[in-house]
Write a protein that holds these residues in place. Structure first.
Motif, PDB file in Angstrom:
ATOM      1  N   HIS A  37       0.837  -1.194   0.000  1.00 55.14           N
ATOM      2  CA  HIS A  37       0.000   0.000   0.000  1.00 55.14           C
ATOM      3  C   HIS A  37       0.870   1.241   0.000  1.00 55.14           C
ATOM      4  O   HIS A  37       2.067   1.177   0.331  1.00 55.14           O
ATOM      5  N   MET A  38       0.260   2.380  -0.380  1.00 48.02           N
ATOM      6  CA  MET A  38       0.977   3.648  -0.322  1.00 48.02           C
ATOM      7  C   MET A  38      -0.012   4.800  -0.379  1.00 48.02           C
ATOM      8  O   MET A  38      -1.105   4.666  -0.927  1.00 48.02           O
ATOM      9  N   MET A  39       0.376   5.926   0.199  1.00 48.13           N
ATOM     10  CA  MET A  39      -0.401   7.145   0.070  1.00 48.13           C
ATOM     11  C   MET A  39      -0.272   7.640  -1.361  1.00 48.13           C
ATOM     12  O   MET A  39       0.805   7.565  -1.956  1.00 48.13           O
ATOM     13  N   VAL A  50      -2.748  -3.115  -3.053  1.00 47.58           N
ATOM     14  CA  VAL A  50      -2.861  -4.307  -3.885  1.00 47.58           C
ATOM     15  C   VAL A  50      -3.503  -5.402  -3.048  1.00 47.58           C
ATOM     16  O   VAL A  50      -2.982  -5.787  -2.005  1.00 47.58           O
ATOM     17  N   VAL A  51      -4.660  -5.866  -3.527  1.00 45.83           N
ATOM     18  CA  VAL A  51      -5.360  -6.988  -2.912  1.00 45.83           C
ATOM     19  C   VAL A  51      -5.510  -8.028  -4.010  1.00 45.83           C
ATOM     20  O   VAL A  51      -6.320  -7.867  -4.926  1.00 45.83           O
ATOM     21  N   ALA A  60     -14.807  -9.540  -1.724  1.00 47.74           N
ATOM     22  CA  ALA A  60     -15.602  -8.644  -0.868  1.00 47.74           C
ATOM     23  C   ALA A  60     -15.292  -7.187  -1.180  1.00 47.74           C
ATOM     24  O   ALA A  60     -16.207  -6.359  -1.272  1.00 47.74           O
ATOM     25  N   LEU A  61     -14.021  -6.863  -1.351  1.00 50.91           N
ATOM     26  CA  LEU A  61     -13.640  -5.484  -1.659  1.00 50.91           C
ATOM     27  C   LEU A  61     -14.207  -5.061  -3.008  1.00 50.91           C
ATOM     28  O   LEU A  61     -14.746  -3.964  -3.150  1.00 50.91           O
ATOM     29  N   LYS A  62     -14.132  -5.941  -3.976  1.00 47.50           N
ATOM     30  CA  LYS A  62     -14.645  -5.644  -5.309  1.00 47.50           C
ATOM     31  C   LYS A  62     -16.167  -5.470  -5.294  1.00 47.50           C
ATOM     32  O   LYS A  62     -16.703  -4.561  -5.919  1.00 47.50           O
ATOM     33  N   ALA A  63     -16.869  -6.318  -4.550  1.00 45.82           N
ATOM     34  CA  ALA A  63     -18.335  -6.276  -4.517  1.00 45.82           C
ATOM     35  C   ALA A  63     -18.870  -5.109  -3.692  1.00 45.82           C
ATOM     36  O   ALA A  63     -19.812  -4.433  -4.103  1.00 45.82           O
ATOM     37  N   ASN A 133      -4.440  -5.828  -9.715  1.00 46.30           N
ATOM     38  CA  ASN A 133      -5.053  -5.967  -8.388  1.00 46.30           C
ATOM     39  C   ASN A 133      -4.904  -4.700  -7.544  1.00 46.30           C
ATOM     40  O   ASN A 133      -4.880  -4.761  -6.324  1.00 46.30           O
ATOM     41  N   LEU A 134      -4.791  -3.544  -8.210  1.00 48.27           N
ATOM     42  CA  LEU A 134      -4.573  -2.272  -7.524  1.00 48.27           C
ATOM     43  C   LEU A 134      -5.893  -1.518  -7.370  1.00 48.27           C
ATOM     44  O   LEU A 134      -6.584  -1.252  -8.347  1.00 48.27           O
ATOM     45  N   PHE A 135      -6.214  -1.187  -6.139  1.00 45.26           N
ATOM     46  CA  PHE A 135      -7.415  -0.427  -5.810  1.00 45.26           C
ATOM     47  C   PHE A 135      -6.992   0.934  -5.252  1.00 45.26           C
ATOM     48  O   PHE A 135      -6.047   1.005  -4.468  1.00 45.26           O
ATOM     49  N   ILE A 136      -7.697   1.974  -5.633  1.00 44.98           N
ATOM     50  CA  ILE A 136      -7.476   3.286  -5.043  1.00 44.98           C
ATOM     51  C   ILE A 136      -8.627   3.529  -4.071  1.00 44.98           C
ATOM     52  O   ILE A 136      -9.798   3.460  -4.438  1.00 44.98           O
TER      53      ILE A 136
END
Length: 176
Positions: A37-39, A50-51, A60-63, A133-136
């Motif tokens: 993770h990073m700011m 990255v999950v 779960a995060l995606k849904a 797999n990168l989420f903001i």
């Protein structure tokens, strides 16, 4: 200089403290250990993480497009590693590791009562989720436990090796 194996690059550029990411889907809470993770931005606070699709938390995060990033102090290090070494697919991690799920104010995912900081987050960008797999995430509510006065965080260096925060160095800077 000597060659550094490309698979070891992350050990010299670790992004920050090991954190715990919680999700809640279909009334089932889960926790995963997260080092990637990073700011990204200060205001609003944006965090990239990255999950992996291989992680139980990914679906779960995606849904739900919601999570909590909980920041543990070094006293929770063994639990943090234990959480990372099992799957939420077959383990109730809150019960197994004796952690307290507290309700959030802005998201359904739980805070972790034993962590010194909890950041309620909403997914605001998934453009790189499929390929990397990168989420903001946007932090929409932040909590800090005032009883934990000077918590020390742990930083993953790979293969079961961690560094604990050390001395504080203060140098005047124009950066926030």
């Amino acid at each position: 200089m000597k060659d550094l194996a490309l698979g070891e690059v992350y050990q010299v550029l670790e992004p920050g403290p090991v954190v715990l990411l919680t999700t809640s889907r279909r009334a089932r809470h889960n926790i995963m250990t997260l080092s990637w993770h990073m700011m990204v931005e200060f205001t609003p606070p944006l965090v990239a993480c990255v999950v992996s699709v291989a992680d139980f938390s990914h679906a779960a995060l995606k849904a739900t497009r919601q999570c909590v990033i909980a920041v543990p102090a070094v006293e929770l290090a063994r639990k943090v590693v234990g959480i990372g070494n099992c799957s939420g697919a077959d383990t109730d991690k809150f019960a197994s590791f004796g952690l307290t799920a507290l309700p959030g104010e802005k998201v359904e995912a739980p805070l972790i009562g034993e962590c010194f900081a909890n950041l309620e987050c909403k997914v605001v960008n998934t453009r790189l989720a499929k390929s990397h797999n990168l989420f903001i995430l946007e932090v929409v509510k932040a909590w800090r436990d005032p009883a934990q006065k000077a918590p020390k965080t742990i930083h993953h260096q790979g293969y079961g090796r961690f560094v604990v925060d050390g001395d504080v160095l203060t140098i005047p800077s124009r950066m926030p």
